[in-house]
Design a protein around this motif. Structure first.
Motif, PDB file in Angstrom:
ATOM      1  N   MET A   1     -41.973  35.781 -31.353  1.00  8.82           N
ATOM      2  CA  MET A   1     -40.525  35.800 -31.312  1.00  8.82           C
ATOM      3  C   MET A   1     -39.967  35.472 -32.697  1.00  8.82           C
ATOM      4  O   MET A   1     -40.409  34.536 -33.353  1.00  8.82           O
ATOM      5  N   VAL A   2     -39.004  36.259 -33.159  1.00 11.86           N
ATOM      6  CA  VAL A   2     -38.350  36.029 -34.437  1.00 11.86           C
ATOM      7  C   VAL A   2     -36.859  35.824 -34.178  1.00 11.86           C
ATOM      8  O   VAL A   2     -36.205  36.688 -33.602  1.00 11.86           O
ATOM      9  N   GLU A   3     -36.360  34.679 -34.614  1.00 13.21           N
ATOM     10  CA  GLU A   3     -34.928  34.397 -34.516  1.00 13.21           C
ATOM     11  C   GLU A   3     -34.333  34.622 -35.902  1.00 13.21           C
ATOM     12  O   GLU A   3     -34.788  34.035 -36.880  1.00 13.21           O
ATOM     13  N   ILE A   4     -33.323  35.481 -35.983  1.00 13.30           N
ATOM     14  CA  ILE A   4     -32.675  35.787 -37.255  1.00 13.30           C
ATOM     15  C   ILE A   4     -31.413  34.943 -37.364  1.00 13.30           C
ATOM     16  O   ILE A   4     -30.550  34.994 -36.482  1.00 13.30           O
ATOM     17  N   LEU A  15     -35.490  33.668 -41.154  1.00 13.60           N
ATOM     18  CA  LEU A  15     -36.261  34.234 -40.052  1.00 13.60           C
ATOM     19  C   LEU A  15     -37.130  33.121 -39.490  1.00 13.60           C
ATOM     20  O   LEU A  15     -38.115  32.717 -40.112  1.00 13.60           O
ATOM     21  N   ARG A  16     -36.730  32.590 -38.352  1.00 17.19           N
ATOM     22  CA  ARG A  16     -37.499  31.524 -37.704  1.00 17.19           C
ATOM     23  C   ARG A  16     -38.506  32.196 -36.779  1.00 17.19           C
ATOM     24  O   ARG A  16     -38.144  32.837 -35.800  1.00 17.19           O
ATOM     25  N   ILE A  17     -39.764  32.048 -37.118  1.00 16.82           N
ATOM     26  CA  ILE A  17     -40.824  32.764 -36.417  1.00 16.82           C
ATOM     27  C   ILE A  17     -41.605  31.790 -35.545  1.00 16.82           C
ATOM     28  O   ILE A  17     -42.216  30.851 -36.031  1.00 16.82           O
ATOM     29  N   ARG A  18     -41.542  32.038 -34.258  1.00 18.57           N
ATOM     30  CA  ARG A  18     -42.258  31.224 -33.273  1.00 18.57           C
ATOM     31  C   ARG A  18     -43.201  32.135 -32.510  1.00 18.57           C
ATOM     32  O   ARG A  18     -42.841  33.253 -32.177  1.00 18.57           O
ATOM     33  N   LEU A  45     -34.533  35.049 -48.843  1.00 19.93           N
ATOM     34  CA  LEU A  45     -35.172  35.194 -47.545  1.00 19.93           C
ATOM     35  C   LEU A  45     -35.992  33.946 -47.267  1.00 19.93           C
ATOM     36  O   LEU A  45     -36.766  33.507 -48.123  1.00 19.93           O
ATOM     37  N   LEU A  46     -35.785  33.354 -46.095  1.00 12.41           N
ATOM     38  CA  LEU A  46     -36.529  32.161 -45.716  1.00 12.41           C
ATOM     39  C   LEU A  46     -37.308  32.456 -44.438  1.00 12.41           C
ATOM     40  O   LEU A  46     -36.714  32.749 -43.403  1.00 12.41           O
ATOM     41  N   PHE A  47     -38.639  32.424 -44.538  1.00 10.00           N
ATOM     42  CA  PHE A  47     -39.505  32.569 -43.373  1.00 10.00           C
ATOM     43  C   PHE A  47     -39.877  31.165 -42.909  1.00 10.00           C
ATOM     44  O   PHE A  47     -40.459  30.399 -43.665  1.00 10.00           O
ATOM     45  N   ASP A  48     -39.531  30.831 -41.682  1.00  8.78           N
ATOM     46  CA  ASP A  48     -39.834  29.515 -41.127  1.00  8.78           C
ATOM     47  C   ASP A  48     -40.899  29.689 -40.039  1.00  8.78           C
ATOM     48  O   ASP A  48     -40.598  30.133 -38.935  1.00  8.78           O
ATOM     49  N   PHE A  49     -42.141  29.375 -40.400  1.00  8.92           N
ATOM     50  CA  PHE A  49     -43.259  29.478 -39.452  1.00  8.92           C
ATOM     51  C   PHE A  49     -43.435  28.130 -38.770  1.00  8.92           C
ATOM     52  O   PHE A  49     -44.203  27.285 -39.218  1.00  8.92           O
TER      53      PHE A  49
END
Length: 136
Positions: A1-4, A15-18, A45-49
């Motif tokens: 799931m990716v929350e933008i 992009l909060r990636i769960r 761009l911020l990728f939050d894993f």
């Protein structure tokens, strides 16, 4: 799931990636990045894993690579930085420099890897405020 997450007062797309990233998630966030590129405005761009590492459904990597082949030049010109947030000990302490170097080659702009979102956001805003000729 990716929350933008888009904040209209901030030039950073988060992009909060769960869990595992699906092909549909990937199409959605690549479309959002494409829309940013159409505006000709600079952005970060911020990728939050949040689970510590990247998990991708089959076909996601191919889709991302194909997208970047078509958009690499515009992305490089408009993106002032990519920040990645992870709680993975291996990524932060062992693979950080190698991962940042490989990601920079992929994205064409500066990449930072962090253990908390606030540090990543501050780094991106510092990059945004740099004079244009010193960003890359």
């Amino acid at each position: 799931m990716v929350e933008i997450i888009r904040n209209p007062s901030c030039p950073v797309l988060t992009l909060r990636i769960r869990q595992k990233t699906t092909v549909e998630d990937t199409k959605k966030y690549l479309s959002e990045i494409s829309n940013n590129l159409k505006t000709k405005d600079s952005f970060g761009l911020l990728f939050d894993f949040s689970n510590g590492h990247i998990q991708r459904e089959r076909g996601v990597l191919k889709l991302e690579n194909e997208w970047f082949k078509g958009y690499r030049r515009s992305f490089k010109n408009q993106c002032f930085g990519v920040a990645m947030v992870t709680n993975s000990f291996l990524t932060l302490n062992i693979w950080k420099n190698i991962a940042a170097c490989l990601a920079k080659r992929t994205f064409g702009c500066e990449v930072g890897i962090f253990d908390c979102r606030s540090d990543a956001q501050m780094w991106l805003m510092d990059r945004y405020l740099l004079p244009q000729n010193t960003k890359n």
